[in-house]
Write a protein that holds these residues in place. Sequence first.
Motif, mmCIF file in Angstrom:
data_model
loop_
_atom_site.group_PDB
_atom_site.id
_atom_site.type_symbol
_atom_site.label_atom_id
_atom_site.label_comp_id
_atom_site.label_asym_id
_atom_site.label_seq_id
_atom_site.Cartn_x
_atom_site.Cartn_y
_atom_site.Cartn_z
ATOM 1 N N GLU A 1 43.036 66.316 19.948
ATOM 2 C CA GLU A 1 43.372 66.232 18.522
ATOM 3 C C GLU A 1 44.846 65.931 18.291
ATOM 4 O OE1 GLU A 1 41.926 69.990 17.193
ATOM 5 O OE2 GLU A 1 39.940 69.192 16.633
ATOM 6 N N ARG A 2 45.694 66.200 19.276
ATOM 7 C CA ARG A 2 47.112 65.900 19.114
ATOM 8 C C ARG A 2 47.350 64.389 19.003
ATOM 9 N NH1 ARG A 2 50.259 69.852 23.479
ATOM 10 N NH2 ARG A 2 49.396 71.844 22.722
ATOM 11 N N GLY A 3 46.443 63.614 19.557
ATOM 12 C CA GLY A 3 46.594 62.165 19.488
ATOM 13 C C GLY A 3 45.861 61.528 18.328
ATOM 14 N N LEU A 4 45.437 62.344 17.364
ATOM 15 C CA LEU A 4 44.610 61.838 16.262
ATOM 16 C C LEU A 4 45.272 60.694 15.505
ATOM 17 C CD1 LEU A 4 41.856 62.620 14.934
ATOM 18 C CD2 LEU A 4 43.163 63.987 13.304
ATOM 19 N N TYR A 5 46.602 60.699 15.421
ATOM 20 C CA TYR A 5 47.306 59.738 14.576
ATOM 21 C C TYR A 5 48.052 58.667 15.370
ATOM 22 C CZ TYR A 5 46.361 63.713 11.604
ATOM 23 O OH TYR A 5 45.724 64.747 10.945
ATOM 24 N N THR A 6 47.862 58.630 16.703
ATOM 25 C CA THR A 6 48.675 57.708 17.497
ATOM 26 C C THR A 6 47.896 56.891 18.524
ATOM 27 O OG1 THR A 6 49.171 59.472 19.085
ATOM 28 C CG2 THR A 6 50.758 59.130 17.296
ATOM 29 N N THR A 7 46.703 57.292 18.920
ATOM 30 C CA THR A 7 46.053 56.625 20.058
ATOM 31 C C THR A 7 45.426 55.286 19.706
ATOM 32 O OG1 THR A 7 43.917 57.712 19.678
ATOM 33 C CG2 THR A 7 45.488 58.833 21.109
ATOM 34 N N ASP A 8 45.219 55.024 18.446
ATOM 35 C CA ASP A 8 44.532 53.819 18.008
ATOM 36 C C ASP A 8 45.078 52.566 18.702
ATOM 37 O OD1 ASP A 8 42.547 53.332 15.728
ATOM 38 O OD2 ASP A 8 43.989 51.742 15.414
ATOM 39 N N PRO A 9 44.249 51.653 19.226
ATOM 40 C CA PRO A 9 42.789 51.602 19.104
ATOM 41 C C PRO A 9 42.032 52.359 20.199
ATOM 42 C CG PRO A 9 43.539 49.616 20.176
ATOM 43 C CD PRO A 9 44.780 50.425 19.863
ATOM 44 N N ASN A 10 42.754 53.050 21.058
ATOM 45 C CA ASN A 10 42.107 53.818 22.116
ATOM 46 C C ASN A 10 41.466 55.083 21.559
ATOM 47 O OD1 ASN A 10 43.005 51.948 23.932
ATOM 48 N ND2 ASN A 10 44.217 53.347 25.157
ATOM 49 N N PRO A 11 40.519 55.665 22.275
ATOM 50 C CA PRO A 11 39.936 56.933 21.837
ATOM 51 C C PRO A 11 40.893 58.097 22.090
ATOM 52 C CG PRO A 11 38.990 56.268 23.940
ATOM 53 C CD PRO A 11 39.843 55.116 23.472
ATOM 54 N N ARG A 12 40.686 59.177 21.342
ATOM 55 C CA ARG A 12 41.456 60.406 21.542
ATOM 56 C C ARG A 12 40.769 61.221 22.633
ATOM 57 N NH1 ARG A 12 40.017 59.387 15.574
ATOM 58 N NH2 ARG A 12 41.920 58.385 14.844
ATOM 59 N N VAL A 13 41.514 61.559 23.671
ATOM 60 C CA VAL A 13 40.933 62.222 24.834
ATOM 61 C C VAL A 13 41.840 63.352 25.303
ATOM 62 C CG1 VAL A 13 40.052 61.937 27.190
ATOM 63 C CG2 VAL A 13 39.878 60.042 25.560
ATOM 64 N N GLY A 14 41.221 64.479 25.656
ATOM 65 C CA GLY A 14 41.942 65.599 26.245
ATOM 66 C C GLY A 14 41.315 65.967 27.574
ATOM 67 N N CYS A 15 42.121 66.511 28.481
ATOM 68 C CA CYS A 15 41.632 66.894 29.809
ATOM 69 C C CYS A 15 42.299 68.197 30.243
ATOM 70 C CB CYS A 15 41.926 65.798 30.821
ATOM 71 S SG CYS A 15 41.429 66.190 32.518
ATOM 72 N N ALA B 1 37.505 69.563 36.399
ATOM 73 C CA ALA B 1 38.131 68.799 35.324
ATOM 74 C C ALA B 1 37.226 68.825 34.098
ATOM 75 C CB ALA B 1 38.378 67.358 35.765
ATOM 76 N N TYR B 2 37.774 69.232 32.975
ATOM 77 C CA TYR B 2 37.052 69.234 31.703
ATOM 78 C C TYR B 2 37.634 68.102 30.854
ATOM 79 C CZ TYR B 2 35.420 73.829 33.168
ATOM 80 O OH TYR B 2 34.850 74.873 33.874
ATOM 81 N N VAL B 3 36.822 67.096 30.563
ATOM 82 C CA VAL B 3 37.291 65.897 29.867
ATOM 83 C C VAL B 3 36.409 65.657 28.650
ATOM 84 C CG1 VAL B 3 38.035 63.509 30.162
ATOM 85 C CG2 VAL B 3 37.818 64.975 32.160
#
Length: 372
Positions: free
Chosen positions: A9-23, A62-64
């Motif tokens: 969720e930290r990348g909600l406003y910056t990752t575009d056009p990539n998906p937001r992903v946490g690991c 790994a939890y992705v």
Amino acid sequence: MARAVQLAERGLYTTDPNPRVGCVLAKGGQIVGEGWHRRAGEPHAERLAIDAAGARARGASAYVTLEPCCHHGRTPPCTEALLTAGVSRVVVGMEDPNPLVHGRGLERMRAAGVEVVTGVLEGPCRALNPGFDKRMRLGLPFVRVKLAASLDGRTALANGESRWITSTAARTDVHWLRARSSAILTGVDTLLADDPSLNVRLAPALIPALEEGEPVRQPLRVILDSALRLPLGAKMLPLPGATLVATCIQDPRRIAAVTSAGAEVWVSPPDAAGRVDLKALLRYLAEREINEVLIEAGPTLAGAAVEQRLVDELVLYLAPHLMGSDARGLFQFGPLASMRERVSLQLLDLRQIGPDLRLRARLAEDECLERC
């Protein structure tokens, strides 16, 4: 996985056009490394988590939130990074809908002897990337329609006056919607009446992914302008970010004038009504890697989007006042012959924003996806 979702969720406003992903990498009941994708071209969440864990990554789980990529894009494949790091188990929230990846990343890890578990907290993981998911599966962006109205469903007085229906708190909340969007779409009538900026006016310090001095990402501004009536002095044109004008007019001189004023022009064949084909425009935007479109427009465009079942989500701000029967309504579309023709909605969320209510809903039974 819940922690991985929080990181994404930290990348909600910056990752575009990539998906937001946490690991998250865990070992012996403790987190040994974590990471989240910040922007396209930068390291993916898995690699950042591996770097943070170092040697402790060997034998870890790994939890992705999204299936690790297995192809060379802007960055090398994350499946190979996980295998090289020696993880023993990979838990995935959802499979990647990208045809280049879909299932292949999981197969690659299973073939290497890694235990793979899928579908853990899939709902929250899927909610991170509704636009990326829909664009990959259907070739269309995720479409939100944002509207503000009085409690009796009125958006402007009969003379067109509409500032301001909702409170400062509600209008600030709209900027968070804009900030997560890839594009903001409006009609030329709205532009002629209000001359809006259609930009994000949030302090960069409020967005967790931005480093000091980085500007806020501005969504693509898209103007639906069938007859190319865009004023060349429109307020939005010189602002940071790009503007795209969608039209049916094939007049090189007028197109050149709009281009010189700072906008890009996209020309499409007209639909049956002689206007820009809204669905064709959305498909074109998806081809440009636009994931989420926010429609901020009057009742004509909002009504057309709903009537064509192109809307995935409605975001309605309701102010606690009444404007009367002569004021303008929310949606304009063809008359209904019976109650059975009503557009049914499914309520997703209702909360108070300052003195106003914010209602989120979708077309019932995913009508928009069934008919697109």
